[in-house]
Scaffold this active site. Sequence first.
Site, PDB file in Angstrom:
ATOM      1  N   GLU A   7       0.813  -1.222   0.000  1.00  0.00           N
ATOM      2  CA  GLU A   7       0.000   0.000   0.000  1.00  0.00           C
ATOM      3  C   GLU A   7       0.842   1.265   0.000  1.00  0.00           C
ATOM      4  O   GLU A   7       0.558   2.210  -0.720  1.00  0.00           O
ATOM      5  CB  GLU A   7      -0.929   0.016   1.228  1.00  0.00           C
ATOM      6  CG  GLU A   7      -2.142  -0.872   1.084  1.00  0.00           C
ATOM      7  CD  GLU A   7      -3.097  -0.698   2.249  1.00  0.00           C
ATOM      8  OE1 GLU A   7      -3.377   0.452   2.622  1.00  0.00           O
ATOM      9  OE2 GLU A   7      -3.553  -1.726   2.789  1.00  0.00           O
ATOM     10  N   ASP A  83      -2.037  -4.071   3.533  1.00  0.00           N
ATOM     11  CA  ASP A  83      -2.092  -4.117   5.000  1.00  0.00           C
ATOM     12  C   ASP A  83      -2.966  -5.262   5.505  1.00  0.00           C
ATOM     13  O   ASP A  83      -3.974  -5.627   4.870  1.00  0.00           O
ATOM     14  CB  ASP A  83      -2.619  -2.792   5.550  1.00  0.00           C
ATOM     15  CG  ASP A  83      -1.571  -1.687   5.470  1.00  0.00           C
ATOM     16  OD1 ASP A  83      -0.414  -1.991   5.161  1.00  0.00           O
ATOM     17  OD2 ASP A  83      -1.920  -0.514   5.722  1.00  0.00           O
ATOM     18  N   ASP A  85      -5.560  -5.939   7.286  1.00  0.00           N
ATOM     19  CA  ASP A  85      -6.840  -5.607   7.908  1.00  0.00           C
ATOM     20  C   ASP A  85      -7.922  -5.604   6.834  1.00  0.00           C
ATOM     21  O   ASP A  85      -7.676  -5.939   5.670  1.00  0.00           O
ATOM     22  CB  ASP A  85      -6.784  -4.271   8.652  1.00  0.00           C
ATOM     23  CG  ASP A  85      -6.346  -3.118   7.759  1.00  0.00           C
ATOM     24  OD1 ASP A  85      -6.361  -3.268   6.516  1.00  0.00           O
ATOM     25  OD2 ASP A  85      -5.983  -2.054   8.295  1.00  0.00           O
ATOM     26  N   GLU A  87      -9.551  -3.177   5.332  1.00  0.00           N
ATOM     27  CA  GLU A  87      -9.305  -2.261   4.217  1.00  0.00           C
ATOM     28  C   GLU A  87      -8.233  -2.824   3.290  1.00  0.00           C
ATOM     29  O   GLU A  87      -8.341  -2.740   2.070  1.00  0.00           O
ATOM     30  CB  GLU A  87      -8.884  -0.886   4.745  1.00  0.00           C
ATOM     31  CG  GLU A  87      -9.941  -0.154   5.539  1.00  0.00           C
ATOM     32  CD  GLU A  87     -11.169   0.201   4.720  1.00  0.00           C
ATOM     33  OE1 GLU A  87     -11.018   0.637   3.571  1.00  0.00           O
ATOM     34  OE2 GLU A  87     -12.285   0.022   5.238  1.00  0.00           O
ATOM     35  N   TYR A 296       2.118  -3.653  13.509  1.00  0.00           N
ATOM     36  CA  TYR A 296       1.023  -2.914  12.872  1.00  0.00           C
ATOM     37  C   TYR A 296       0.285  -2.060  13.889  1.00  0.00           C
ATOM     38  O   TYR A 296      -0.067  -2.530  14.969  1.00  0.00           O
ATOM     39  CB  TYR A 296       0.059  -3.889  12.207  1.00  0.00           C
ATOM     40  CG  TYR A 296      -0.896  -3.242  11.237  1.00  0.00           C
ATOM     41  CD1 TYR A 296      -0.428  -2.434  10.212  1.00  0.00           C
ATOM     42  CD2 TYR A 296      -2.272  -3.437  11.353  1.00  0.00           C
ATOM     43  CE1 TYR A 296      -1.298  -1.845   9.315  1.00  0.00           C
ATOM     44  CE2 TYR A 296      -3.149  -2.857  10.457  1.00  0.00           C
ATOM     45  CZ  TYR A 296      -2.659  -2.058   9.438  1.00  0.00           C
ATOM     46  OH  TYR A 296      -3.529  -1.466   8.549  1.00  0.00           O
ATOM     47  N   ARG A 298      -2.643  -0.427  13.773  1.00  0.00           N
ATOM     48  CA  ARG A 298      -4.113  -0.366  13.854  1.00  0.00           C
ATOM     49  C   ARG A 298      -4.603  -1.704  14.382  1.00  0.00           C
ATOM     50  O   ARG A 298      -4.755  -2.666  13.641  1.00  0.00           O
ATOM     51  CB  ARG A 298      -4.724  -0.076  12.477  1.00  0.00           C
ATOM     52  CG  ARG A 298      -4.334   1.285  11.927  1.00  0.00           C
ATOM     53  CD  ARG A 298      -5.105   1.614  10.657  1.00  0.00           C
ATOM     54  NE  ARG A 298      -4.637   2.859  10.082  1.00  0.00           N
ATOM     55  CZ  ARG A 298      -3.800   2.951   9.053  1.00  0.00           C
ATOM     56  NH1 ARG A 298      -3.339   1.855   8.485  1.00  0.00           N
ATOM     57  NH2 ARG A 298      -3.414   4.122   8.581  1.00  0.00           N
ATOM     58  N   HIS A 342      -4.697  -8.930  15.074  1.00  0.00           N
ATOM     59  CA  HIS A 342      -3.267  -8.682  15.140  1.00  0.00           C
ATOM     60  C   HIS A 342      -2.787  -8.798  16.582  1.00  0.00           C
ATOM     61  O   HIS A 342      -3.564  -8.955  17.506  1.00  0.00           O
ATOM     62  CB  HIS A 342      -2.940  -7.269  14.635  1.00  0.00           C
ATOM     63  CG  HIS A 342      -3.698  -6.883  13.413  1.00  0.00           C
ATOM     64  ND1 HIS A 342      -3.566  -7.542  12.224  1.00  0.00           N
ATOM     65  CD2 HIS A 342      -4.605  -5.897  13.200  1.00  0.00           C
ATOM     66  CE1 HIS A 342      -4.360  -6.980  11.322  1.00  0.00           C
ATOM     67  NE2 HIS A 342      -5.001  -5.989  11.895  1.00  0.00           N
TER      68      HIS A 342
END
Length: 711
Positions: A7, A83, A85, A87, A296, A298, A342
């Site tokens: 990303e 990433d 997640d 998204e 990570y 988030r 995570h």
Amino acid sequence: MKLVIVESPSKCTTISKFLGSDYEVLASQGHIRDLSKHGKGGLGIDVDNGFKPDWEFNPKKSAIVTKLKNEAKKADEVILATDPDREGEAIAWHLADVLKLDKDTVTRLQFHEITKPAVTEALEHPGKINQNLVDSQETRRMYDRIIGFKLSSLLQKKIHAKSAGRVQSVTLRMIVDNDAERKAFVPEEYWSIQIELEIAGKKIKAALNKVDGKPVKITSKEEADKVLARLGETIDAIEIKKSKKTIPPKLPFTTSTMQQEAFNRFKFSTSKTQSLAQKLYEGLEIAGEHVGLITYMRTDSARISPVYYERHAKRFISETFGEEYLGKVQSAKKGALSQDAHEAIRPTAGLSRTPEKVKQYLTADEAKLYTLIFDRAMASLMAPKKTESTSVVFATNGLEFTLTGSRTLFPGYAAVYGQYDDDEEATLPEIEQGKAYRIVSKTGEQKFTQPPAAYTEAKVVKLMEEKGIGRPSTYAATLQTLQKAGYITSKGGVLSPTEKGIETTVALEKHFPEIIDYEYTANMEKKLDQVSSGECTRVEAMNGFYGDFINKFEKASSEMEKAPATETGELCPVCGSPLVIRKSNYGTFIGCSNFPTCTYKKIEPKEAPKETGELCPVCGKPLVIKTNRRGKSFIGCSGYPHCSYIKPEEGAAKKTYVKKKATYTEADYVKACPDCKNGHLVIKKSKKGTSFLGCTNFPKCRHVESLPENK
């Protein structure tokens, strides 16, 4: 050659070094597609046919997409490493769709830290695109588009508010409710009674706790004076209690707790904390090696991998503090809305990259946040802190005073995290039970109850997490959106609603109470989690939401009153109706309230520019002081636009202007240039409009010819 797509561009350098020359790493730079604004209501969703989304390219990403397509055609394999997640999964799906890759078989890599072992591990155990996660993200995007578009258009039309949204509106309600509670608060008077004692040469204070055996609340000076009058010269220590306490370390950081602690310690805004964490995660140059420093950033999980404890933390703790300081990997309780996808936010190394060793490579703020994350993670894996607390009761003439103190028996985790503890240790001198001690002073202090504290960014983030509003990736962005919309202000991190923010919340409470209901919003997040886990389909989730929402929307559209425009107190010179303040895309203006029947617009006379006393050297008219569109003053000719003379600034270097070189295609070429050999003759026009042939290498080559008759 294998193509790896991530990303963020900043990851490319780091991951390229890990993978070697057989791999090319490129970045999508986030989402490459989003819902279009076509179709029914401009939603970009076919609501009548299974809520089929209509995706379109982000025009700013056209060059990136073209490059990815070209490189994908040349690659032996395309690997998607967006990433880890919801998204990121959706971005991977869109990339596979655009690059014409098989979504069922394309390689999907996930790594939660950007280090060589993590990337190598991901390559050895690749996965596939998780369609449930993609569906969940699509559902979330459609929720937000429908609620955002519908409510925003209605509020703009009715009360001139800027926007509304699924997460932002309920977050705004929190801040508005807190502000209303503070404004409605009525302070109450009370008095605090304290005595100061001298024990073993040390002065200590004790506070009044009971009067004649009952808890006391003193509300006036008269009552306080009566209590103070009952005190003599000495007071007896009637009770001493000691107790030992074991205090476990705090859990490592989630996104929410990291943002809260960074605000409390350093006054970092949520957006600043997240930006710094992003850099630490994506990688920085440390001692000649580009590496990610944290996992990570988030996450709503507070668990740490046992592998990390064994490989890194255990050695750091034992070698730095000793074996007795070793703790264990804590079992963090998973919240109802926690995805636990995570690990917690932790450093990627131990002794090799302590804060002391890496701070020379970081900015001051990056170092602060990295140290906080490092210390919190290590502390969470250390032994508990052990303390001894002492409480003493003093009594005289029916009055009881208490004081407490504590001392550390074993620091445990506080050896690394003690600097962040708020509690100051108060060690008491040796006190004998039954002994009388001299009262050095006695005071009665008037105080007033305080209103609830104004919400800070840290407090709002904590409430968002507790109430299940939004996700870790949205906390900072939501607060930024509210500020940009003019609904809240932030001064030193303390949030206050504006008049427009309050007005918007009141309108939503009246017509869309569900939208700003905490439980309703949390249930939508639960539904998205059900789609992620496969318990519910995207269509089922949308069907359960859309019909009910549209019915309420249509009802509110007819019932919501349009806010009247603010009158100026003047009357329209054309029709006599009141003049009001209106808004347009270009700002506010004063116009007739009888619009569109009367289109009168008040135009304020412009102040004549001030003359400098000089004359224009070009046309002889007076020079005047003007202001450009950027607000900068300059001296120019009053005869503009017929004369465009601008007086040069004193001491300013003379500007040179380079004319942009013309570009030509093969279709423009008439023939090769006979002079320079590598240029081409093309049709050009002179200042007089006459056509001729000139060389494309002008001004290096000035060859010209008359235009052939056939041209």
